[in-house]
Structures are given as structure tokens and as C-alpha cells.
Design a protein around this motif. Structure first.
Motif, PDB file in Angstrom:
ATOM      1  N   SER B  16     -18.315 -19.688 -29.768  1.00 31.30           N
ATOM      2  CA  SER B  16     -18.875 -21.028 -29.901  1.00 31.30           C
ATOM      3  C   SER B  16     -19.530 -21.532 -28.627  1.00 31.30           C
ATOM      4  N   LEU B  17     -19.464 -20.720 -27.537  1.00 28.82           N
ATOM      5  CA  LEU B  17     -20.188 -21.092 -26.321  1.00 28.82           C
ATOM      6  C   LEU B  17     -21.656 -21.341 -26.651  1.00 28.82           C
ATOM      7  N   LYS B  18     -22.204 -20.453 -27.496  1.00 25.37           N
ATOM      8  CA  LYS B  18     -23.615 -20.587 -27.842  1.00 25.37           C
ATOM      9  C   LYS B  18     -23.859 -21.780 -28.764  1.00 25.37           C
ATOM     10  N   VAL B  19     -22.764 -22.321 -29.315  1.00 22.84           N
ATOM     11  CA  VAL B  19     -22.910 -23.513 -30.162  1.00 22.84           C
ATOM     12  C   VAL B  19     -22.738 -24.767 -29.300  1.00 22.84           C
ATOM     13  N   ILE B  20     -21.767 -24.692 -28.355  1.00 22.70           N
ATOM     14  CA  ILE B  20     -21.443 -25.884 -27.577  1.00 22.70           C
ATOM     15  C   ILE B  20     -22.482 -26.165 -26.492  1.00 22.70           C
ATOM     16  N   LYS B  23     -25.527 -28.016 -27.249  1.00 29.85           N
ATOM     17  CA  LYS B  23     -25.300 -29.432 -27.561  1.00 29.85           C
ATOM     18  C   LYS B  23     -25.211 -30.280 -26.287  1.00 29.85           C
ATOM     19  N   LEU B  24     -24.847 -29.642 -25.170  1.00 34.14           N
ATOM     20  CA  LEU B  24     -24.738 -30.382 -23.915  1.00 34.14           C
ATOM     21  C   LEU B  24     -26.092 -30.931 -23.465  1.00 34.14           C
ATOM     22  N   GLU B  25     -27.158 -30.328 -23.968  1.00 32.14           N
ATOM     23  CA  GLU B  25     -28.495 -30.781 -23.604  1.00 32.14           C
ATOM     24  C   GLU B  25     -28.640 -32.282 -23.841  1.00 32.14           C
ATOM     25  N   ALA B  26     -28.057 -32.751 -24.948  1.00 36.36           N
ATOM     26  CA  ALA B  26     -28.195 -34.160 -25.311  1.00 36.36           C
ATOM     27  C   ALA B  26     -27.502 -35.081 -24.314  1.00 36.36           C
TER      28      ALA B  26
END
Lengths: 515, 369
Positions: B16-20, B23-26
Motif C-alpha cells: 500500500s506504499l504505492k497507494v498511500i 495520496k500525500l501529494e494532496a
């Protein structure tokens, strides 16, 4: 052909262009693999290939938009370094794009003058017009100089694009599917003018196309690409259509055809006397009569911009009809979500990312657009709470069933390739019970294998008794898939024929507005 | 069995690193924009010969250091939370509504005009009536903006801004004429609320009225509406791509009118609390720029209703410090507006940065793992 196209005259202005061992690698994907092409000065060269064969990549490398992984470009037999399109322009290489790049509100003369890189900050219009007249006097075709471009016909705009390149001093011209927006007669006229320019030694031309007729009628030589590789080349005079088709498609047996079952049933979709304003607001869409029965594919052929987009918008509820009746299974239909679900209508609009997806939302969310608010068994209303586990399960199922390639179902759908986006939309729209499927240009811009699998799915749906309305600008697609063919021209259905007895020249005649 | 479940979660968390991270971009980009805004504003201060460190320490002192400063900050936060929702909810449908100030004015006017006439009723009856009336007026006002957009194609940004001017003019007109308290001489106001009807403070030790509670609840409910319900999902589809929503047969028109009206209702409620809890009557003090600061907050929070809560507290602290800065640093009152403007421009510029950093792309992380 009375003058030999290959004869070089001493005062030849046209440039020769040669690309040697071009290879272009995008990540793991080889878009071009050791391709050679030689366009001799003063010849008309056709570049033939399916969508995704590497035609655009090759010309973009020649024009300096892309930097080839390896390979050389020679202009007039000298090796050149093209780091951006400006370098190409300096060398006299010009490109005419598939879509117009003119400013619609300016006149033809203004468009020509502002296109010059050395246009002065203050333009002496009188002097420039005079010079322009002199320039045009030497050209084989005329266009009205002082009318806004928006009032010109498509053929005239295309001629103006070509004139613009000549005016800018291009000696080698790339035409990217120049006739895709023209009627057959406009196309012949424009191309014969281009041919006479090559015969006069003014320019050399490389034309991207997938129409055999244009190749045999106008080109001197042809190079065929297939999946990034050179599949063949030669003088057009030595090749038959079958030869070219074999080079382009490879083994014909790859294209396995789905057997048609005779399942035509009741009328599902019916339009009677439907009128609506068109996009420009100046003309009207006028569909007197159109129906689709279950288990048949009705194909609507036509040159783009003859009302197909508006018809799609009427059917999807994006454009309000002024008058008339649209019915699905004999009930009035206005494409609300309730009706869409009740009558099991599904849509595949063209350019799915722009028209059928929310690009920034995830693959899973996009795959749930049809069923996120489905009423559960035993309930009477749509659920209030969104069910994320159901949305994810639904996505996992569709991704594996339709072979959608994505890093995660939580990635934004815009990160997927065109073929995978189309497969995702197809998965969403063809899952569950479907009675009516409305499709617009489903294979536009997709590669060969994606096209085959999508057409197969459409035929499968037909054999399962779905009523299918197919709008397509690709006549070959219409001919391959349809049971019944209609022609749309100037906002109206002007011709109807059974696919089995279809006469291509008759269809082309009506597409060109001759009725 | 339990061991298997554990390894399963482990592999999931590694994946899920590639998922999380994407999302931090926001969070990372707005944060970067705010810091950039701070930096430009510091330059501005240096140019006019003031010390940026003085400025920021005064902001901390006046906004966040003591119970009194928190009281000052949080009382301003109440209307700002609600005003920010008036921007964020329509934004979910792709609309830029900037006229929340008008809905605050009319919501306040409604409470001020009706309130004194309900003093015979017990306050558990009269206050909910005023609450609902203010919400309805604010909702109708901004809902009209949505209606104009859907029916006539009127640009919602311009319509809402111009309607805010009309609303403020209407409010001034009525408090200077029919609803004027004859006793209000210098500052025209509506009749004052009876003491019993005034909304009091929350039992948290400092003097902050219940509007803050209402604002936080409104943010949480809005977040649930958008993220957890089918209605919010439909709205997000329409906001991301209206053509896709239409092809799905979603009721785009109803969603637009509903979400703009709900946003307007929240702004109307902000006006209600300003009157019933702060001023005691409707007067020109209602026009304090909360509607405009709400725009900045909503954009900073990227229209995420939960993110609005911390962003509001930060901005409210800045606004609360404006008086102290004026006195201590000899800077005009408008300095805070200059600061907010610079942050806002930085936020708008940062919108162009999304998708430009490889580190936030899913592909980057899936290649690494």
C-alpha cells in the motif's frame, strides 16, 4: 502518369528525406524497431499502417518532436540533427496535422501572414496582401483570401493548411491523414493538387493514411508499418490492394470472426421526427425515423461533423430535442438514471476518458458508476450509504474478467493506457443485463489487438440479443460489424441499406452529401 | 488462521506504499504553497522595514499562546468554518462559488429581523426556528446561483459575487428602514435580542459560543455526505466530469442546486450565530469578510470538509492577531489581508504542480516494490 515521378530535374526545389534504422523506445515498449524510409525528392510517398503501427511516432521523430533512441535522418542526403520542430522548419520540413490549426475568426490572408516566424510586430497589410497575391498566383489552387476561416468548407481549410506550409517555404510536407475530415470529392481534389505540386518538383510529400484508394490514386511509393516494424515498401504501380493489405495486417487468419446468429427481434430503440439544434446553433439535426431491433447492429456511417456527435448527445440526454419522440421498448425515454436502469441501456461514448470516465477518480470508483446506487434485493430505494467493499470487489472482478492492466484498482483511471481505459468502460457497460447498447467510435486511436477484442465483445453482445446502435466515422468498422447500415449527412439519415447488399460507392456517395 | 491473516495484512501494508504516498501529494503541495506564501510575505515585510520574526511571534502570541488568545481565535473560527463549506460543497461539483458573504448577511438579517418577535416563545423553540429560517434564506440565495448555472448557463463565480453585493445592500437597506431599532442611533441595527435568547458559551473553560460546535459538526457531516454516501459519490462524478455524469443519467441539475443550496444554508447559519451569539442584533458588523476568508480556507483545504477544521483554526489565529500587529508593529489593519492574498495566490499557483512530481506517482512506487 506521363512524367516519371522519380526523374530529378536540375531546378528541383523539393527536398529528399531519408530515415535510417530508426528505433524509438518508450520504456519497455518499442514503438519503432529499425525502420527505414526514403522519400525521394519530388515524390508522393504514402505511409500505410493500422492505428498503433508506429506511423505517428516515425513522423514525429522526423519532425523533431521525439528524439529517436537510435537512427539518423538525412535531408537532401546530408545528415541532420533535429532537436526540436523549429530545426525541422528551418530545413524546410513541414507538417499538416489531422485537425486544423488555423485561427477560425481570422481570414485566410491573416492566418498565412501571422504564421510566419519573421512576421513584423507592425504588419503593413497592404504590402503583405500584395505579396500574398503574387505568391498565390503561382499556386495550383485558389482559396478565398478575405473570408474568415470559420466560413470556409473543410476542403478549403485543408488546402489553406497546405498553402500555409508552402508559404512558409516547406519543401517536404508530411500530411497526417489529411482526408479524414473531408468528403471523398474534396479529398480527391486536394490530393490531386498536392500530386501536381510534387510532379512540378515543388515539394516532396509523405502522407500518413490507412485508405488504400488514396495510395493507389495518388502515391508513387508506399512504406507499410506493422507493430513498429517495417512490413514492406515498394512502388505503388507494382502492388495490388491485396499485397498492401497483407503487409498491413499480417496473417489474415489473426482476425477471427465471430459467427453471427440470426436473433433479430423486437424494436428496442425508436426515434420519430426528432429535431434538435446542432452545436453551432445554426443548423438542425433532423432524424425522421430510426429504429434498432434486439439482436442487430445498426451502423451509422458519415463524415465527422454531420450530426453524429449531436445524435449521441440526444440519446445520452445531454442535448434536449426540440420536437419528436424517443422511445425505448415503446416507452418515452429521456435518459434519466431511472430509465437507463429500467430499460437496461448502456453507452460507449467516443474518447472514453473525456466522455465516460472521471479521470482523477480511481479505477474502482470509475468501474462503479453504473451500479454504486443499485437498489439492493428486498429494498425499494437506492441505498443512502456508499458500500466501499462492494465497489472494490466489483472492480477486482471486472479487472480480471476484462484483463484491464492497472497497478492498483485505487490508481486514478487517467494513468491507464487508452486501450485499458476503453476496456474498463466496456467492462462497466457490458456487465449485467443489457438490452440496448449505444456506441460511438469505439476503436478510435486503439491498437490492432485492442480493436479486435473490442469488436468481438460487441458482436458477442449482439448474438446475445442486445440491440446495438453503432455510430462510427470508420466505414470499415461499420461494414465489418453492422447488420443494417444508415448514412448520416447534414444532420439527417439520408440512406439505408442491408449490410449484405451494401454497395460501398453508393454509401460513399451519400456520405458526401449527394442525395 | 490468525497467523495467515497477519501475513496477509503485512503484505498488504507493504503494497500500500504505492497507494498511500500518491495520496500525500494532496497534503504536501498545499503545505509547500503556504510556506512559499509565508516566504513571499516575509520578503514584503523586509522591504517595508519590518521584521518577519516579530510578525510571526506576534501571530503566535495573539492567536495561539494563552487561553484568551485561543478564545479570540476560536470565536472567529465558527463563522469561518461555515463560510468555507459554502465554497467547498459547490466545489465538489466543479463550481467556484465565492459569494458566501451574501448568504451570511441575509442569514444574519433573517435572525435579527425575526428574533425579537419570537421573544414570547421559550428559547428551545424560538432558536431552532431562527436557525432553520436563516439556513433556508442562505440556502435559497446560493441555491439560486446553482439554478442560474443549470437553467441559464450563468457563470456561478460572477453570479455569486454580484449577488453578494446585492445581499449586503439589501441587508443595509432593511436594517436602516423597516427593521431598524429606533434606539440605534449611530449604528443602525435591528431590535436587540432578549437576554434569554442569546446563545451562550460552550462549557470548555474559555468564552467560545456554540457556533464553533455547529461549524465542526457541519464539517464532519459534510465530509460524511461526500465520502460515505451514494449522493456524495454522484456529486463527485458530476464534479470530475459532467459529461460522464450525464451519460450515466445522473441528475446533475438537482445535484448542483442541492449542493449550492446546502453550502448557502451553512453560510446562513453562520449569520444566525453572529447575530444570536455575538452581536445580539443584525447590523453592519456582520460584514466582517468571513465569506471571503472562507474562500481562502476552502482552497487551502482543497475542498476537503475535514481539512477545513485545522485550516480554519490557523487562519482564524492570523485574523485574531491583526489588532495586536497593528498596535505593536505599527502596521495597517490590511496587513493580514496582504498576507492572506499572497497565500491565496501561492495556493492557486500550486494547482499547476499536481502530477508533476514523480515521487507521488503510483508507477514510481510500484516499480520500486
Amino acid at each position: 502518369m506521363n512524367t516519371s515521378p522519380l526523374a530529378s530535374s536540375s531546378n528541383m526545389k523539393a527536398a529528399s528525406v531519408e530515415a535510417i534504422n530508426m528505433t524509438m523506445q518508450f520504456g519497455d515498449f518499442k514503438a519503432l524497431d529499425n525502420v527505414n524510409i526514403n522519400i525521394r525528392a519530388g515524390t508522393f510517398h504514402a505511409l500505410l499502417g493500422e492505428n498503433g503501427a508506429g506511423k505517428s511516432t516515425l513522423v514525429k521523430c522526423i519532425m523533431g518532436f521525439y528524439h529517436a533512441t537510435s537512427g539518423d535522418v538525412l535531408v537532401n542526403e546530408k545528415e541532420v540533427k533535429l532537436s526540436d520542430p523549429k530545426d525541422a522548419q528551418v530545413l524546410g520540413l513541414g507538417m499538416v496535422y489531422q485537425h486544423f490549426t488555423l485561427v477560425p475568426s481570422l481570414t485566410a490572408a491573416e492566418n498565412l501572414i501571422i504564421s510566419r516566424a519573421d512576421a513584423p510586430s507592425i504588419i503593413d497589410w497592404k504590402a503583405e496582401s500584395k505579396k500574398l497575391q503574387d505568391f498565390l498566383a503561382k499556386m495550383p489552387f485558389k482559396i478565398p483570401l478575405h473570408q474568415p476561416v470559420s466560413q470556409l468548407a473543410a476542403g478549403e481549410k485543408q488546402k489553406l493548411e497546405i498553402l500555409k506550409q508552402l508559404y512558409l517555404g516547406s519543401r517536404f510536407l508530411i500530411l497526417d491523414e489529411p482526408t479524414s475530415v473531408l468528403t471523398p470529392s474534396e479529398a480527391s481534389e486536394v490530393l490531386s493538387h498536392v500530386k501536381s505540386l510534387t510532379q512540378a518538383g515543388e515539394i516532396s510529400v509523405l502522407m500518413i493514411t490507412h485508405k488504400f484508394r488514396e495510395v493507389t490514386d495518388f502515391a508513387d511509393e508506399v512504406t507499410v508499418l506493422r507493430r513498429g516494424q517495417q512490413a514492406g515498401n515498394g512502388l505503388v504501380a507494382d502492388l495490388t490492394h491485396d499485397d498492401m493489405a497483407l503487409m498491413m495486417v499480417g496473417q489474415a487468419s489473426e482476425n477471427k470472426t465471430v459467427e453471427r446468429q440470426n436473433t433479430t427481434g423486437d424494436i428496442i430503440l425508436d426515434l420519430t421526427s426528432v429535431t434538435a439544434p446542432d452545436r453551432s446553433g445554426t443548423k438542425q439535426i433532423n432524424i425522421d425515423h430510426l429504429n434498432v431491433k434486439s439482436g442487430e447492429i445498426v451502423g451509422i456511417a458519415g463524415v465527422s461533423g454531420n450530426g453524429q456527435t449531436e445524435l449521441m448527445e440526444i440519446l445520452t440526454g445531454q442535448r434536449q430535442p426540440l420536437d419528436g419522440r424517443i422511445s425505448v421498448k415503446d416507452e418515452t425515454y429521456s435518459a434519466t438514471r431511472g430509465e437507463v436502469k429500467k430499460y437496461r441501456v448502456r453507452y460507449l461514448p467516443e474518447e472514453p476518458l473525456q466522455n465516460a470516465c472521471a479521470g482523477k477518480m480511481s479505477v474502482a470508483e470509475n468501474l462503479a458508476f453504473r451500479n454504486f446506487d443499485d437498489t439492493a434485493i428486498g429494498q425499494t430505494r437506492s441505498p443512502f450509504w456508499k458500500n466501499n467493499s462492494q465497489i472494490n470487489a466489483n472492480a477486482e472482478k471486472m479487472v480480471s474478467e476484462f484483463n484491464i492492466k492497472t497497478t492498483s484498482i485505487h490508481s486514478p483511471i487517467e494513468a491507464l493506457s487508452g486501450g485499458n481505459i476503453q476496456r474498463a468502460v466496456l467492462a462497466r457497460e457490458l456487465t449485467g443485463d443489457v438490452d440496448l447498447l449505444i456506441i460511438s467510435n469505439p476503436c478510435f486511436g486503439l491498437d490492432f489487438s485492442a480493436v479486435a477484442s473490442i469488436r468481438e465483445r460487441i458482436l458477442d453482445a449482439r448474438n446475445n440479443g442486445v440491440a446495438i446502435l453503432l455510430l462510427s466515422e470508420d466505414l470499415d468498422e461499420i461494414l465489418e460489424l453492422s447488420d443494417r447500415i444508415l448514412v448520416m449527412s447534414d444532420g439527417a439519415i439520408t440512406y439505408e441499406t442491408d449490410a449484405t447488399s451494401a454497395n460501398i460507392s453508393e454509401i460513399g456517395f451519400h456520405m458526401a452529401g449527394q442525395h | 488462521m490468525s497467523g495467515m491473516a497477519a501475513t496477509d495484512t503485512l503484505s498488504k501494508s507493504a503494497l500500500s506504499l504505492k497507494v498511500i504516498i500518491p495520496k500525500l501529494e494532496a497534503v504536501a503541495i498545499p503545505l509547500f504553497a503556504v510556506i512559499f506564501g509565508f516566504a513571499v510575505f516575509s520578503l514584503f515585510l523586509i522591504v517595508i522595514g519590518k521584521s518577519p520574526s516579530d510578525f510571526f511571534s506576534l501571530v503566535y502570541k495573539a492567536g495561539f499562546s494563552t487561553g484568551f488568545s485561543w478564545q479570540n481565535t476560536l470565536s472567529r473560527a465558527a463563522p469561518l468554518l461555515l463560510a468555507a463549506l459554502c465554497v467547498a460543497l459547490p466545489a465538489k461539483l466543479g463550481l467556484v462559488v465565492i459569494g458566501g458573504e451574501g448568504a451570511i448577511a441575509l442569514g444574519g438579517l433573517t435572525a435579527g429581523a425575526l428574533g425579537p418577535h419570537l421573544s414570547s416563545l421559550p428559547y428551545p423553540v424560538s432558536l431552532p426556528i431562527l436557525f432553520i429560517a436563516s439556513a433556508m434564506v442562505g440556502g435559497a440565495w446560493i441555491g439560486t446561483v446553482g439554478l442560474l448555472r443549470i437553467k441559464r448557463g450563468v457563470n456561478e463565480t460572477i453570479a455569486s459575487l454580484l449577488m453578494a453585493y446585492i445581499a449586503i445592500a439589501l441587508m443595509n437597506h432593511f436594517i436602516e428602514s423597516v427593521f431598524r431599532d429606533p434606539a440605534s442611533l449611530n449604528k443602525p441595527s435591528t431590535l436587540p435580542f432578549a437576554e434569554a435568547m442569546r446563545i451562550g458559551d460552550m462549557p470548555i473553560g474559555i468564552s467560545v459560543h456554540w457556533g464553533l460546535f455547529a461549524g465542526i459538526i457541519a464539517c464532519i457531516l459534510s465530509w460524511i455526505l461526500i465520502e460515505k454516501t451514494t449522493l456524495g459519490f454522484a456529486a463527485r462524478i458530476a464534479g470530475s466530469n459532467i459529461r460522464a455524469a450525464q451519460v450515466q443519467g445522473l441528475p446533475v441539475g438537482k445535484l448542483v442546486i442541492g449542493f449550492t443550496a446546502l453550502g448557502g444554508a451553512f453560510a446562513g447559519i453562520a449569520g444566525f450565530y453572529e447575530v444570536a451569539a455575538v452581536h445580539g442584533s443584525a447590523n453592519a458588523s456582520l460584514i466582517a469578510g468571513y465569506g471571503y476568508t472562507g474562500i481562502l480556507i476552502a482552497f487551502l483545504a482543497r475542498h476537503n470538509a475535514l481539512a477545513i477544521i485545522p485550516v480554519t483554526i490557523l487562519l482564524a489565529g492570523f485574523e485574531a492577531s491583526s489588532g495586536l500587529i497593528q498596535r505593536r508593529m505599527d502596521l495597517p489593519d490590511a496587513t493580514i489581508l496582504v498576507f492572506e492574498g499572497m497565500v491565496f495566490v501561492a495556493i492557486l499557483l500550486s494547482e499547476t504542480l499536481y502530477g508533476r512530481f514523480k515521487i507521488f506517482s503510483t508507477n514510481y512506487w510500484s516499480k520500486i516494490s
